[in-house]
Design a protein around this motif. Structure first.
Motif, PDB file in Angstrom:
ATOM      1  N   GLU A   1       0.852  -1.181   0.000  1.00 55.81           N
ATOM      2  CA  GLU A   1       0.000   0.000   0.000  1.00 55.81           C
ATOM      3  C   GLU A   1       0.890   1.235   0.000  1.00 55.81           C
ATOM      4  OE1 GLU A   1      -3.314   2.104   2.927  1.00 55.81           O
ATOM      5  OE2 GLU A   1      -3.034  -0.078   2.943  1.00 55.81           O
ATOM      6  N   THR A   2       0.698   2.114  -0.968  1.00 54.83           N
ATOM      7  CA  THR A   2       1.546   3.291  -1.102  1.00 54.83           C
ATOM      8  C   THR A   2       0.734   4.567  -0.871  1.00 54.83           C
ATOM      9  OG1 THR A   2       1.154   3.570  -3.469  1.00 54.83           O
ATOM     10  CG2 THR A   2       2.909   2.061  -2.812  1.00 54.83           C
TER      11      THR A   2
ATOM     12  N   ILE B   1       2.145   9.430  -6.144  1.00 51.48           N
ATOM     13  CA  ILE B   1       3.506   8.977  -6.418  1.00 51.48           C
ATOM     14  C   ILE B   1       3.567   8.506  -7.863  1.00 51.48           C
ATOM     15  CG2 ILE B   1       3.860   8.249  -4.036  1.00 51.48           C
ATOM     16  CD1 ILE B   1       3.570   5.352  -5.088  1.00 51.48           C
ATOM     17  N   ASP B   2       4.766   8.319  -8.355  1.00 50.14           N
ATOM     18  CA  ASP B   2       4.917   7.799  -9.706  1.00 50.14           C
ATOM     19  C   ASP B   2       4.404   6.368  -9.764  1.00 50.14           C
ATOM     20  OD1 ASP B   2       6.090  10.147 -10.541  1.00 50.14           O
ATOM     21  OD2 ASP B   2       8.106   9.472  -9.964  1.00 50.14           O
ATOM     22  N   PRO B   3       3.922   5.933 -10.929  1.00 53.32           N
ATOM     23  CA  PRO B   3       3.444   4.554 -11.048  1.00 53.32           C
ATOM     24  C   PRO B   3       4.527   3.555 -10.657  1.00 53.32           C
ATOM     25  CG  PRO B   3       2.829   5.837 -12.979  1.00 53.32           C
ATOM     26  CD  PRO B   3       3.765   6.695 -12.176  1.00 53.32           C
ATOM     27  N   MET B   4       4.123   2.517  -9.931  1.00 51.15           N
ATOM     28  CA  MET B   4       5.075   1.480  -9.539  1.00 51.15           C
ATOM     29  C   MET B   4       5.417   0.628 -10.758  1.00 51.15           C
ATOM     30  SD  MET B   4       4.649  -1.441  -6.606  1.00 51.15           S
ATOM     31  CE  MET B   4       4.631  -0.222  -5.302  1.00 51.15           C
ATOM     32  N   ILE B   5       6.687   0.334 -10.926  1.00 50.89           N
ATOM     33  CA  ILE B   5       7.148  -0.462 -12.060  1.00 50.89           C
ATOM     34  C   ILE B   5       7.443  -1.881 -11.580  1.00 50.89           C
ATOM     35  CG2 ILE B   5       8.852  -0.699 -13.887  1.00 50.89           C
ATOM     36  CD1 ILE B   5       6.996   1.717 -14.136  1.00 50.89           C
TER      37      ILE B   5
ATOM     38  N   THR C   1      -1.081   1.837  -6.109  1.00 48.09           N
ATOM     39  CA  THR C   1       0.222   1.648  -6.750  1.00 48.09           C
ATOM     40  C   THR C   1       0.259   2.201  -8.169  1.00 48.09           C
ATOM     41  OG1 THR C   1      -0.506  -0.574  -7.363  1.00 48.09           O
ATOM     42  CG2 THR C   1       0.858  -0.374  -5.391  1.00 48.09           C
ATOM     43  N   ARG C   2      -0.892   2.395  -8.798  1.00 54.33           N
ATOM     44  CA  ARG C   2      -1.009   3.000 -10.132  1.00 54.33           C
ATOM     45  C   ARG C   2      -0.177   2.258 -11.184  1.00 54.33           C
ATOM     46  NH1 ARG C   2       0.814   8.555 -10.139  1.00 54.33           N
ATOM     47  NH2 ARG C   2      -0.285   8.719 -12.124  1.00 54.33           N
TER      48      ARG C   2
END
Length: 700
Positions: A518-519, A523-527, A545-546
């Motif tokens: 859980e973020t 934030i930037d999308p998780m890769i 996490t997008r």
């Protein structure tokens, strides 16, 4: 009487898919002999709104009334014992003359007569006939196989001794199921049953006692321990197993984890019909269990006789001198506090299951091995470091007391006092026995690189990291984790993590079965690495996490993934699942919004998701429809829609209708609510509030 299957019959009605489809709201509450109006209201509010409201009783009643007003509802009130309880409860329910229904079970005829009306007379549950008794007995004992001919005659005589009481029949069958199928073994049981006299109720108690006496020694303490939990309450299986281990009830076996052995113990008690299964997790594993109140009475009686467990009740608190295990199941008044402060100090276990616990209760309890008082607001900071024998601790603390001396700890659950905001470190790096760890912010695990003495925690299996600054370092020193939660919620002074490095360190956890990430927002999308490979990962939960939808397809590379939950986890307007993307073992798919998903295409649903059983969609207000080929999945049992677009709702209904036309009546479609969105700005905070309530309800 108890054990005649009143609750079983009510449950069959309540769980019937056709019946459920006729109502907008459904709720099940269990009352028990000691009626607690507030507890009942909390259960109703939780069922109706999806969240628990810690407000006044009057406000809770208003929540229930408004939640049901204008809706057709089915409420089951199980095990009601008094007309007074009914008088208090019925005020809560609106009467809109819309064919809503309230179904009650009770042991007391005068209560049934008081509640009933001429159009709906009480249904008196009768004892089973000989044929029905025999069928229940053989179904429990042999499933679909017939009884061996040599055992039929003696088997029918054993069943007659149960006098048509279902509980007695299944308990006797549970006793025989653990024996070799020989005439001599059955003859011994028959001989014991012949010794029982008295009423059906008295004979039932004798049969239950007989089943307990036949338990192997290693199961007896485990069974009696279950009796210490509150009546008619679901018991969390994970917690129960950890308590059994801390109490040293579970025997170690070479190369088998104690948790696995404990699960076998529980399953054996279930096979014997001494424990009942409760809720299931998304992957089908048992989440909760429960115990019939007659069997609980047996547990309490035997525990008292053998002096292994003392269950305290606020209304009838007895002296606890000489007791080694104490469980508090209801509120203890202040005047009773002295009983703990001045006990002789031999207590090894103290568990509080109520909202309040006596003050000063640890002053004389330095030999404690198990301490569970999360329900209490008592601050244990000043005493916890002295309890050097602890194996299990679940408490609230204001300050991060030193745990350096607590080398025997196996389970740690530490929650913060919400008046404290500053961060504090907890050093766990000398606890070689630790198995389960959950420390909530602002407490956090210290940096292993700075610890005076750091070891690899090989026994640690479950870990919750809440806003931890040292995720990578901790993961590298906990190589045998089975379950990991990484929860990052925004806090002042919190530095964003390098998720690429964290995901890289996760590759070390080859035994991991459950992962929850859980973020924070924005934030930037998780890769996700293209070569992601966790051979044992079965459950993956992602929140905020997008991850791009095209990257989601990489999760199909997880060979044993059974559960995938995404809560505002994925980004993009299109999710295209090509033919070569196959989620081989996925049984449960949950997508929570709001998100931008508009189009979902699958090449062939039955090939892309060959094992899917449940599909849950919530808050997908832009999604046009569910792919039609999803309905072709042979294993699919449930499609649940919550706050989605009308296109999603209509496509779900269409899938169900098409499958019924083909003769497949297995798919259930549950539509909690759907909202038609107009071309105007929606308040995201309000929308997120609704989604959060639904997420909490589903997690329960």
């Amino acid at each position: 009487m108890g054990g005649i299957d009143k609750t079983t019959l009510a449950r069959k009605v309540y769980d019937d898919s056709y019946i459920r489809s006729r109502f907008d709201k459904l709720a099940w509450v269990t009352i028990s002999e000691e009626y607690n109006e507030r507890q009942m209201l909390l259960e109703l509010v939780s069922s109706i709104t999806g969240s628990k409201q810690e407000t006044s009783d009057d406000q809770l009643m208003e929540f229930v009334y408004r939640g049901l007003k204008g809706r057709r509802f089915l409420i089951v009130i199980d095990d009601i014992w008094s007309t007074k309880a009914w008088d208090q409860m019925q005020r809560t329910f609106p009467n809109d003359d819309n064919r809503s229904r309230i179904l009650l079970t009770t042991r007391l005829k005068y209560v049934a007569d008081y509640v009933s009306c001429p159009d709906f007379p009480p249904h008196s549950k009768s004892f089973l006939s000989r044929n029905d008794s025999w069928n229940l007995f053989t179904e429990k004992l042999f499933k679909n196989d017939p009884c061996p001919p040599l055992l039929v005659k003696i088997g029918k005589h054993i069943v007659r001794q149960c006098q048509g009481l279902p509980l007695s029949i299944v308990v006797v069958a549970g006793l025989l199921i653990k024996m070799d199928l020989t005439h001599d073994n059955w003859k011994k049981v028959e001989k014991n049953l012949n010794l029982f006299f008295g009423t059906v109720s008295e004979r039932c108690q004798s049969i239950l006692s007989l089943s307990y006496n036949y338990l192997p020694q290693y199961l007896r303490a485990c069974f009696l321990y279950v009796g210490g939990f509150p009546e008619d309450k679901e018991i969390n299986v994970s917690k129960l197993i950890r308590l059994w281990i801390a109490e040293q009830f579970v025997r170690a076996r070479s190369n088998i984890r104690l948790e696995v052995v404990a699960e076998e113990y529980l399953q054996e008690l279930i096979d014997r019909s001494l424990i009942l299964t409760g809720e299931q997790r998304a992957n089908g594993r048992m989440k909760t269990c429960k115990i019939h109140d007659l069997l609980r009475q047996l547990c309490l009686s035997e525990a008292h006789t053998e002096n292994v467990l003392h269950v305290m009740n606020g209304d009838a608190l007895k002296a606890i001198d000489g007791q080694r295990r104490v469980i508090l199941v209801s509120k203890v008044e202040e005047k009773h506090d002295y009983r703990l402060r001045h006990s002789n100090g031999i207590i090894r276990t103290f568990i509080s299951m109520d909202v309040a616990s006596p003050k000063g209760m640890c002053l004389q309890l330095k030999l404690l091995r198990v301490l569970d008082a999360l329900s209490s607001n008592y601050d244990f900071s000043c005493v916890i470091h002295e309890l050097v024998h602890l194996r299990y601790v679940a408490v609230r603390i204001k300050e991060a007391a030193s745990l350096a001396k607590l080398r025997n700890l196996q389970t740690i659950v530490l929650e913060r006092d919400y008046s404290v905001r500053y961060q504090q470190q907890v050093d766990i790096w000398r606890m070689s026995e630790i198995r389960h760890l959950d420390i909530r912010w602002p407490l956090y695990i210290s940096n292993p690189l700075e610890a005076e003495q750091t070891s690899i925690l090989n026994n640690l299996q479950t870990l919750c990291l809440y806003n931890s600054p040292f995720i990578e370092e901790i993961i590298r020193r906990t190589p045998n984790l089975k379950k990991l939660k990484i929860l990052d919620v925004f806090e002042i002074g919190f530095e964003p993590h390098d998720w690429l490095a964290i995901l890289d360190s996760l590759s070390l956890l080859q035994d991991m079965e459950t992962l929850h990430i859980e973020t924070v927002y924005n934030i930037d999308p998780m890769i996700i690495p293209g070569d992601i490979f966790h051979p044992n990962l079965k459950k993956l939960t992602l929140r905020r996490t997008r991850i791009p939808w095209k990257v989601v397809n990489l999760l199909a590379n997880l060979p044993n993934l059974e559960v995938l939950k995404g809560d505002r986890a994925f980004a993009g307007t299109d999710w295209i699942v090509d033919e070569d993307v196959v989620f081989h073992k996925l049984k449960y798919l949950q997508l929570y919004g709001p998100c931008d998903l508009q189009r979902w295409e699958v090449a062939a649903g039955s090939d892309n998701f060959p094992m899917l059983e449940q599909l849950l969609l919530c808050g997908l207000d832009k999604l046009e429809e569910i792919p039609e080929s999803i309905g072709d999945i042979m294993t699919l049992k449930l499609i649940k829609i919550i706050y989605c677009s009308s296109g999603v709702v209509n496509s779900a209904k269409r899938i169900q209708q098409e499958q019924e036309n083909l003769g497949n009546y297995e798919i259930q479609v549950k539509i909690t609510a759907w909202v038609c969105f107009f071309k105007k700005k929606i308040n995201l905070d309000h929308w997120s509030h609704f989604i959060e309530k639904e997420r909490q309800m589903d997690s329960k």
